[in-house]
Design an enzyme around this catalytic site. Sequence first.
Site, PDB file in Angstrom:
ATOM      1  N   GLU A  64      19.558  59.859 -12.983  1.00 32.89           N
ATOM      2  CA  GLU A  64      18.376  59.722 -13.827  1.00 32.89           C
ATOM      3  C   GLU A  64      17.799  61.195 -13.988  1.00 32.89           C
ATOM      4  O   GLU A  64      17.276  61.670 -13.115  1.00 32.89           O
ATOM      5  CB  GLU A  64      17.320  58.608 -13.323  1.00 32.89           C
ATOM      6  CG  GLU A  64      17.747  57.385 -12.862  1.00 32.89           C
ATOM      7  CD  GLU A  64      16.648  56.574 -11.911  1.00 32.89           C
ATOM      8  OE1 GLU A  64      15.983  55.942 -12.488  1.00 32.89           O
ATOM      9  OE2 GLU A  64      16.853  56.663 -10.891  1.00 32.89           O
ATOM     10  N   ARG A 290      23.378  56.475   2.087  1.00 30.15           N
ATOM     11  CA  ARG A 290      22.904  57.863   1.641  1.00 30.15           C
ATOM     12  C   ARG A 290      22.789  58.968   2.778  1.00 30.15           C
ATOM     13  O   ARG A 290      22.486  58.662   3.858  1.00 30.15           O
ATOM     14  CB  ARG A 290      21.417  57.544   0.541  1.00 30.15           C
ATOM     15  CG  ARG A 290      20.262  57.125   1.748  1.00 30.15           C
ATOM     16  CD  ARG A 290      19.031  56.834   0.791  1.00 30.15           C
ATOM     17  NE  ARG A 290      18.367  57.781   0.077  1.00 30.15           N
ATOM     18  CZ  ARG A 290      18.437  58.130  -1.171  1.00 30.15           C
ATOM     19  NH1 ARG A 290      18.754  56.832  -2.117  1.00 30.15           N
ATOM     20  NH2 ARG A 290      17.510  58.878  -1.785  1.00 30.15           N
ATOM     21  N   LYS A 300      13.338  62.828  -4.788  1.00 35.74           N
ATOM     22  CA  LYS A 300      12.732  63.472  -5.866  1.00 35.74           C
ATOM     23  C   LYS A 300      11.386  63.360  -6.053  1.00 35.74           C
ATOM     24  O   LYS A 300      10.606  64.224  -6.291  1.00 35.74           O
ATOM     25  CB  LYS A 300      13.437  62.974  -7.305  1.00 35.74           C
ATOM     26  CG  LYS A 300      14.677  63.560  -7.393  1.00 35.74           C
ATOM     27  CD  LYS A 300      15.173  63.005  -8.772  1.00 35.74           C
ATOM     28  CE  LYS A 300      16.104  61.760  -8.597  1.00 35.74           C
ATOM     29  NZ  LYS A 300      16.774  61.269  -9.848  1.00 35.74           N
TER      30      LYS A 300
HETATM   31  P1  ATP Z   1      15.709  59.958  -5.079  1.00 35.41           P
HETATM   32  O1  ATP Z   1      15.873  58.880  -4.229  1.00 35.41           O
HETATM   33  O2  ATP Z   1      15.879  61.495  -4.477  1.00 35.41           O
HETATM   34  O3  ATP Z   1      14.737  59.928  -6.338  1.00 35.41           O
HETATM   35  P2  ATP Z   1      17.622  58.696  -6.912  1.00 35.41           P
HETATM   36  O4  ATP Z   1      18.631  58.021  -6.223  1.00 35.41           O
HETATM   37  O5  ATP Z   1      16.636  57.808  -7.589  1.00 35.41           O
HETATM   38  O6  ATP Z   1      17.229  59.703  -5.818  1.00 35.41           O
HETATM   39  P3  ATP Z   1      19.545  59.223  -9.209  1.00 35.41           P
HETATM   40  O7  ATP Z   1      19.291  60.250 -10.098  1.00 35.41           O
HETATM   41  O8  ATP Z   1      19.283  57.851  -9.366  1.00 35.41           O
HETATM   42  O9  ATP Z   1      18.311  59.662  -7.902  1.00 35.41           O
HETATM   43  O10 ATP Z   1      20.848  59.354  -8.279  1.00 35.41           O
HETATM   44  C1  ATP Z   1      21.999  59.640  -8.909  1.00 35.41           C
HETATM   45  C2  ATP Z   1      22.863  59.357  -7.901  1.00 35.41           C
HETATM   46  O11 ATP Z   1      22.951  59.884  -6.815  1.00 35.41           O
HETATM   47  C3  ATP Z   1      22.822  57.906  -7.662  1.00 35.41           C
HETATM   48  O12 ATP Z   1      24.050  56.924  -7.550  1.00 35.41           O
HETATM   49  C4  ATP Z   1      22.304  57.506  -5.937  1.00 35.41           C
HETATM   50  O13 ATP Z   1      22.673  56.711  -5.413  1.00 35.41           O
HETATM   51  C5  ATP Z   1      22.746  59.017  -5.548  1.00 35.41           C
HETATM   52  N1  ATP Z   1      21.871  59.441  -4.543  1.00 35.41           N
HETATM   53  C6  ATP Z   1      20.600  59.785  -4.578  1.00 35.41           C
HETATM   54  N2  ATP Z   1      20.183  60.266  -3.355  1.00 35.41           N
HETATM   55  C7  ATP Z   1      21.253  60.305  -2.492  1.00 35.41           C
HETATM   56  C8  ATP Z   1      21.331  60.488  -1.148  1.00 35.41           C
HETATM   57  N3  ATP Z   1      20.228  60.935  -0.484  1.00 35.41           N
HETATM   58  N4  ATP Z   1      22.590  60.575  -0.580  1.00 35.41           N
HETATM   59  C9  ATP Z   1      23.572  60.135  -1.372  1.00 35.41           C
HETATM   60  N5  ATP Z   1      23.637  59.850  -2.915  1.00 35.41           N
HETATM   61  C10 ATP Z   1      22.379  59.765  -3.236  1.00 35.41           C
HETATM   62 MG    MG Z   2      17.571  56.164  -8.613  1.00 36.96          MG
END
Ligand code: ATP
Ligand code: MG
Length: 588
Positions: A64, A290, A300
């Site tokens: 995102e 994760r 984020k």
């Molecule tokens: P955050 O929790 O930091 O805001 P998010 O999951 O909202 O991260 P996205 O931009 O939606 O961020 O993530 C893109 C991809 O990266 C998704 O498939 C998500 O599952 C994966 N992802 C995000 N954080 C992690 C993590 N700590 N370990 C592994 N994969 C991750």
């Molecule tokens: Mg997300």
Amino acid sequence: MLRNTLSAKHSIKEFSFKRYNAKSRMRNVDMSNREEPLNFIEKTIQSDLDSGGFSSIRTRFPPEPNGYLHIGHAKSICLNFGLATSFSGECNLRFDDTNPEKEDGEFVRAIIDDVKWLGFQWDGEIRYASDYFLKLYEWAQHLVSVNKAYVCELDLDEIRRYRGTLTEKGTNSPYRDRSPEESLVLLERMRKGEIDEGAMTLRAKIDMGSPNINMRDPVIYRIKKLEHQRTGAEWKIYPSYDFAHGQGDALEGITHSICTLEFQANRPLYDWFIANLPVPSKPRQYEFGRLNINYLVLSKRKLKKLVDDKLVDGWDDPRMPTLRGLRRRGVSARAIRDFCDSLAIAKTDGIVDISQLEHFVRDDLNRHAYRGMCVMNPVRLSLHNYEAAKTEILDIPRHPDRLDLGLREVPFSSTIFIDRNDFTEDTSLSRKKFKRLVLGDYVRLRGGYIVKATSVDKNARGEVQQINGEIVEKTVGQAPPAGIKPRGVIHWVSEAHAVNCTIRQYDRLFSTAFPEEGNKPFVDYINPKSLVIKRNCKAEASLKNASIGEHYQFEREGYYCLDSVLSCPSDLVFNCTIGLRENPDKYK
Ligand code: ATP
Ligand code: MG
């Protein structure tokens, strides 16, 4: 030790560096030659391919665009692109840009750049969920027309109240039985911007009694009269993440949609949309644990808070766990990939010890960084038996084990800088205890002469202003003559040729292993010494030509790189990437 202070909840995944290093690196290898057991996703893919369920696979990385990528995302990137490579499939890059409130073109550009920097190339064009807005809208109309979605006029608070709880079933919305015809008209009015924000939503009609809250008539469209960074003012309603994500997968022919565990409870909804819409393909979702790393915050939202509250110097602050921050700090993409490859892909969440990341950073830098000398806390050493006007150029290897990297020219002259900490007047210190320069004794200058300290000049406060000494002739590259036994080897820089520089020494951003779990807000655990700036350091002449993106080992100090933001030719600024070795006592 750190490990003993952890509660059971924080059991840190054990990792054997030895075992990892002994194995051949597994990147991009043909799966048939792999010795390592397959992880659960690889097993699934292998069996899907073996059974003929799929002839080839397609994965995707779906960020995102509401922030910069961090090292947690790197795990997902390496996994998705890595699977595609291992199984000769393809991997898409798709922005799930369904929420204009928090998204920005700046993030889109940075994410594209970061994925490339990490070393991956997506298949075909970059995809955007916003490219599918029209299709998604048609599918929403389809759901309404088959009586599987309705326009609801409860406000968000009411929706929450009607939804029930984990232990109590939800209650049907009074608008649930409105006719498809009426809902279709209202939906169209929502789209045209004729309805106020918050006055109506479109909801999937699933089951308010479901034990899974996600299935209790989730909102799939909201009115938001906001401009979108790609579609401008075209849309007044935006699909929910759940209504866009799986459909995007289906439109792109994604076979294995891999996400993190928190989406497990969304999987039934993902499947419901796939089952109830006329989608061109039927992707399946798989969840893995994760990445969490102690001493780091990987969210984020929280990283944004650090930036917004100016607790760090932006998303690319070298203390941030963002790919930008790590890159500016001097961590290479290769080290991040190697680290990600070493991580377990499991169905449970866990915490990785930060030393595992640091191991891969050091290991990579040790193999690739150019060597150089920089004196951080300089004191003059004047060598009185060396001709004052003379300069000698010493050729020293750029890397001790990699002669392919060539030699560097290091000028030597009668006055050099050494580090204050490398000298003592205390002649009682044993050779074992102090392997550096002692008054009256010998030491070897790295790549140069053996020298002896003969006297010191002091200022009125009794501080050493200058050390006086002499060289031992014919000792460059030669064994010491009989009777002379240097205590050790120290680094040095010729005064006349030294380049002034500033060193930014970093430590962990948080002084506690789990800053998000203390009694105070996580920002209260910021390590006040996470940045120490040292000015007027003396670097050897070859470092005048240091370039951004190159890595250096300052001998006996650590790994450094030129700061891509603050450094300029008239004022060199180096970031400390990491020390030479782990200090296990430091975080006791
Ligand atoms: P955050 O929790 O930091 O805001 P998010 O999951 O909202 O991260 P996205 O931009 O939606 O961020 O993530 C893109 C991809 O990266 C998704 O498939 C998500 O599952 C994966 N992802 C995000 N954080 C992690 C993590 N700590 N370990 C592994 N994969 C991750
Ligand atoms: Mg997300």
